[in-house]
Motif scaffolding. Structure first.
Motif, PDB file in Angstrom:
ATOM      1  N   UNK A  67      12.560 111.341 -16.143  1.00 24.91           N
ATOM      2  CA  UNK A  67      12.164 111.523 -15.015  1.00 24.91           C
ATOM      3  C   UNK A  67      13.182 111.028 -14.077  1.00 24.91           C
ATOM      4  N   UNK A  68      13.321 111.813 -12.842  1.00 23.93           N
ATOM      5  CA  UNK A  68      12.936 111.038 -11.325  1.00 23.93           C
ATOM      6  C   UNK A  68      12.509 110.107 -11.166  1.00 23.93           C
ATOM      7  N   UNK A  69      13.206 108.833 -10.643  1.00 20.63           N
ATOM      8  CA  UNK A  69      12.392 107.694 -10.691  1.00 20.63           C
ATOM      9  C   UNK A  69      12.574 106.379 -11.913  1.00 20.63           C
ATOM     10  N   UNK A  70      12.450 106.958 -12.811  1.00 17.72           N
ATOM     11  CA  UNK A  70      12.045 106.116 -14.559  1.00 17.72           C
ATOM     12  C   UNK A  70      12.679 104.741 -13.833  1.00 17.72           C
ATOM     13  N   UNK A  71      12.753 103.910 -13.797  1.00 13.73           N
ATOM     14  CA  UNK A  71      13.873 102.429 -14.715  1.00 13.73           C
ATOM     15  C   UNK A  71      14.033 102.995 -15.814  1.00 13.73           C
ATOM     16  N   UNK A  72      15.599 102.415 -15.907  1.00 17.12           N
ATOM     17  CA  UNK A  72      15.988 102.035 -17.390  1.00 17.12           C
ATOM     18  C   UNK A  72      16.746 100.855 -17.324  1.00 17.12           C
ATOM     19  N   UNK A  73      17.972 101.056 -18.529  1.00 12.74           N
ATOM     20  CA  UNK A  73      17.863  99.915 -18.889  1.00 12.74           C
ATOM     21  C   UNK A  73      19.457 100.108 -19.796  1.00 12.74           C
ATOM     22  N   UNK A  74      20.207  99.814 -19.969  1.00 14.96           N
ATOM     23  CA  UNK A  74      21.507 100.337 -21.284  1.00 14.96           C
ATOM     24  C   UNK A  74      21.028  99.795 -22.090  1.00 14.96           C
ATOM     25  N   UNK A  75      21.863 100.948 -23.478  1.00 18.35           N
ATOM     26  CA  UNK A  75      21.223 100.340 -24.509  1.00 18.35           C
ATOM     27  C   UNK A  75      23.076 100.181 -24.712  1.00 18.35           C
ATOM     28  N   UNK A  76      23.647  98.648 -25.656  1.00 21.25           N
ATOM     29  CA  UNK A  76      24.942  98.416 -25.769  1.00 21.25           C
ATOM     30  C   UNK A  76      25.695  98.991 -26.364  1.00 21.25           C
ATOM     31  N   UNK A  77      25.074  99.969 -27.224  1.00 17.91           N
ATOM     32  CA  UNK A  77      26.283 101.058 -27.995  1.00 17.91           C
ATOM     33  C   UNK A  77      25.521 102.305 -27.576  1.00 17.91           C
ATOM     34  N   UNK A  78      25.712 103.137 -26.755  1.00 17.82           N
ATOM     35  CA  UNK A  78      25.395 104.321 -26.149  1.00 17.82           C
ATOM     36  C   UNK A  78      25.649 104.918 -27.442  1.00 17.82           C
ATOM     37  N   UNK A  79      25.918 105.069 -28.614  1.00 18.84           N
ATOM     38  CA  UNK A  79      25.678 106.572 -29.951  1.00 18.84           C
ATOM     39  C   UNK A  79      25.370 105.557 -31.099  1.00 18.84           C
ATOM     40  N   UNK A  80      24.530 104.434 -31.138  1.00 17.61           N
ATOM     41  CA  UNK A  80      23.935 103.595 -31.969  1.00 17.61           C
ATOM     42  C   UNK A  80      22.720 103.647 -31.583  1.00 17.61           C
ATOM     43  N   UNK A  81      21.571 104.747 -32.080  1.00 14.21           N
ATOM     44  CA  UNK A  81      19.843 104.590 -32.019  1.00 14.21           C
ATOM     45  C   UNK A  81      19.159 104.151 -32.956  1.00 14.21           C
ATOM     46  N   UNK A  82      19.864 103.785 -34.225  1.00 16.98           N
ATOM     47  CA  UNK A  82      19.232 102.891 -35.761  1.00 16.98           C
ATOM     48  C   UNK A  82      20.243 103.083 -36.299  1.00 16.98           C
ATOM     49  N   UNK A  83      18.545 102.622 -37.331  1.00 17.47           N
ATOM     50  CA  UNK A  83      19.836 102.883 -38.943  1.00 17.47           C
ATOM     51  C   UNK A  83      21.323 101.510 -39.137  1.00 17.47           C
ATOM     52  N   UNK A  84      21.778 101.633 -40.432  1.00 14.52           N
ATOM     53  CA  UNK A  84      22.699 100.826 -39.974  1.00 14.52           C
ATOM     54  C   UNK A  84      23.694 100.863 -38.984  1.00 14.52           C
ATOM     55  N   UNK A  85      24.057 100.141 -38.936  1.00 12.43           N
ATOM     56  CA  UNK A  85      25.302 100.092 -38.043  1.00 12.43           C
ATOM     57  C   UNK A  85      26.799 100.630 -38.414  1.00 12.43           C
ATOM     58  N   UNK A  86      27.186 100.923 -37.837  1.00 15.25           N
ATOM     59  CA  UNK A  86      28.447 102.132 -37.823  1.00 15.25           C
ATOM     60  C   UNK A  86      29.603 101.305 -37.287  1.00 15.25           C
ATOM     61  N   UNK A  87      30.195 101.019 -37.533  1.00 18.15           N
ATOM     62  CA  UNK A  87      31.410 100.372 -37.303  1.00 18.15           C
ATOM     63  C   UNK A  87      32.331 101.090 -36.154  1.00 18.15           C
ATOM     64  N   UNK A  88      32.445 102.739 -36.139  1.00 14.63           N
ATOM     65  CA  UNK A  88      32.958 103.133 -35.728  1.00 14.63           C
ATOM     66  C   UNK A  88      32.237 103.806 -34.360  1.00 14.63           C
ATOM     67  N   UNK A  89      31.024 103.233 -34.319  1.00 14.91           N
ATOM     68  CA  UNK A  89      30.509 103.410 -32.753  1.00 14.91           C
ATOM     69  C   UNK A  89      31.205 102.833 -31.443  1.00 14.91           C
ATOM     70  N   UNK A  90      30.933 103.572 -30.111  1.00 20.34           N
ATOM     71  CA  UNK A  90      31.364 103.495 -29.270  1.00 20.34           C
ATOM     72  C   UNK A  90      31.045 102.443 -28.625  1.00 20.34           C
TER      73      UNK A  90
END
Length: 330
Positions: A80-103
């Motif tokens: 929600x508005x006002x939440x403090x956040x940080x970027x995740x290095x891979x914007x489409x890798x949420x968990x599990x094995x690494x996908x080499x094609x991740x942006x």
């Protein structure tokens, strides 16, 4: 708003600050008012043309940032508005094995050296309580890389770290918080004192002791259980000398360069595990933020630069005399 863009990689002269239209979040997206970003050696390599991958044309650089949500698009429930956040290095890798094609930011996507950024809400993680924006921004790459490099380390294990860059400093702090003994290498008495203040149990000056891998091994009864290998080809031979049978060398980076040979027989006879570390997923970052909040760990910041002076921050990192993270305040 203002953003930095790189018209062509190869020179910092091509890094320019420009005026841009304030973006509007769409479905599933939020807009972040960026408050701080943290630099990595990767950013320097990208800007100077040393990175071994193509870079998006006219790109906004940097992958690590912290800020607060100031606008929310439709169907967003994560923040929600006002939440403090940080970027995740891979914007489409949420968990599990690494996908080499991740942006990645700065390669396929614009990065975070900007005042406002619209991203998918799923590409962000809540900032740990108790950290400033500057401290939180350091977790995205260096923090989660050290966390991944230490995965499985337990109380009583022995960890070897190299130097005083962002990943190595985090590795010292995290390993100590996990209950491990830490042997660190560095290049000066002053840095050695600072490493001890962070909790390093033993420090070896690798400029004085060029066979520091053997020295690290001799400080233990059988070798170290984990090496956080940041030097690359220039330091791997010493890491192999230090490692215990059954231990793991976490291959994190190549700060010493990519050129060099590897003694295959030494690797084979070490009976060690060699594990490539690719930063970490969003799940890894979430685990790290919980650990940081629980332990009260404070990231080490080398220096802060203003948004208008971002080039100086990059040049400072390039001098390779840092202790901790270099920050750009937005």
């Amino acid at each position: 708003m203002q953003s930095y863009r790189v018209s062509q990689v190869g020179s910092l002269d091509n890094l320019k600050i420009i005026e841009e239209t304030l973006p509007v979040p769409g479905p599933g997206q939020v807009r972040v008012r960026v408050r701080a970003s943290a630099l990595n050696f990767r950013d320097l390599a990208l800007l100077t043309g040393m990175f071994p991958a193509p870079v998006k044309a006219d790109v906004v650089p940097l992958s690590d940032a912290a800020g607060d949500v100031d606008a929310v698009g439709p169907d967003v429930t994560r923040f929600v508005i006002g939440d403090r956040v940080i970027s995740s290095f891979f914007p489409t890798w949420f968990g599990g094995p690494f996908e080499a094609a991740g942006e990645q930011y700065s390669l396929e996507r614009d990065g975070w050296l900007t005042e406002y950024k619209v991203v998918d809400a799923e590409a962000l993680v809540a900032s740990p309580d108790g950290l400033s924006f500057e401290e939180a921004a350091t977790l995205t790459c260096a923090g989660v890389t050290a966390w991944s490099a230490l995965a499985g380390v337990r109380a009583g294990d022995i960890v070897l770290t190299q130097g005083t860059g962002g990943v190595s400093i985090f590795a010292v702090q995290l390993a100590k918080a996990l209950g491990a003994r830490v042997i660190a290498t560095t290049s000066s008495a002053e840095k050695a004192d600072r490493l001890r203040a962070l909790g390093a149990d033993d420090v070896i000056d690798y400029r004085v002791d060029q066979d520091w891998g053997s020295t690290a091994h001799a400080l233990t009864d059988r070798g170290v259980d984990r090496v956080v290998e940041t030097g690359g080809a220039t330091s791997l031979a010493q890491s192999i000398k230090a490692i215990a049978p059954g231990g793991q060398i976490s291959l994190v980076g190549a700060l010493g360069g990519f050129a060099g040979s590897v003694d295959y027989m030494a690797m084979f006879l070490s009976h060690a595990r060699f594990q490539t570390i690719t930063t970490g997923s969003r799940r890894d970052l979430e685990e790290l933020t919980r650990f940081v909040a629980r332990t009260g760990l404070k990231p080490v910041i080398d220096s802060n630069f203003s948004f208008e002076d971002a080039r100086s921050a990059i040049e400072h990192l390039g001098q390779r005399q840092v202790f901790g993270k270099v920050i750009v305040q937005h």
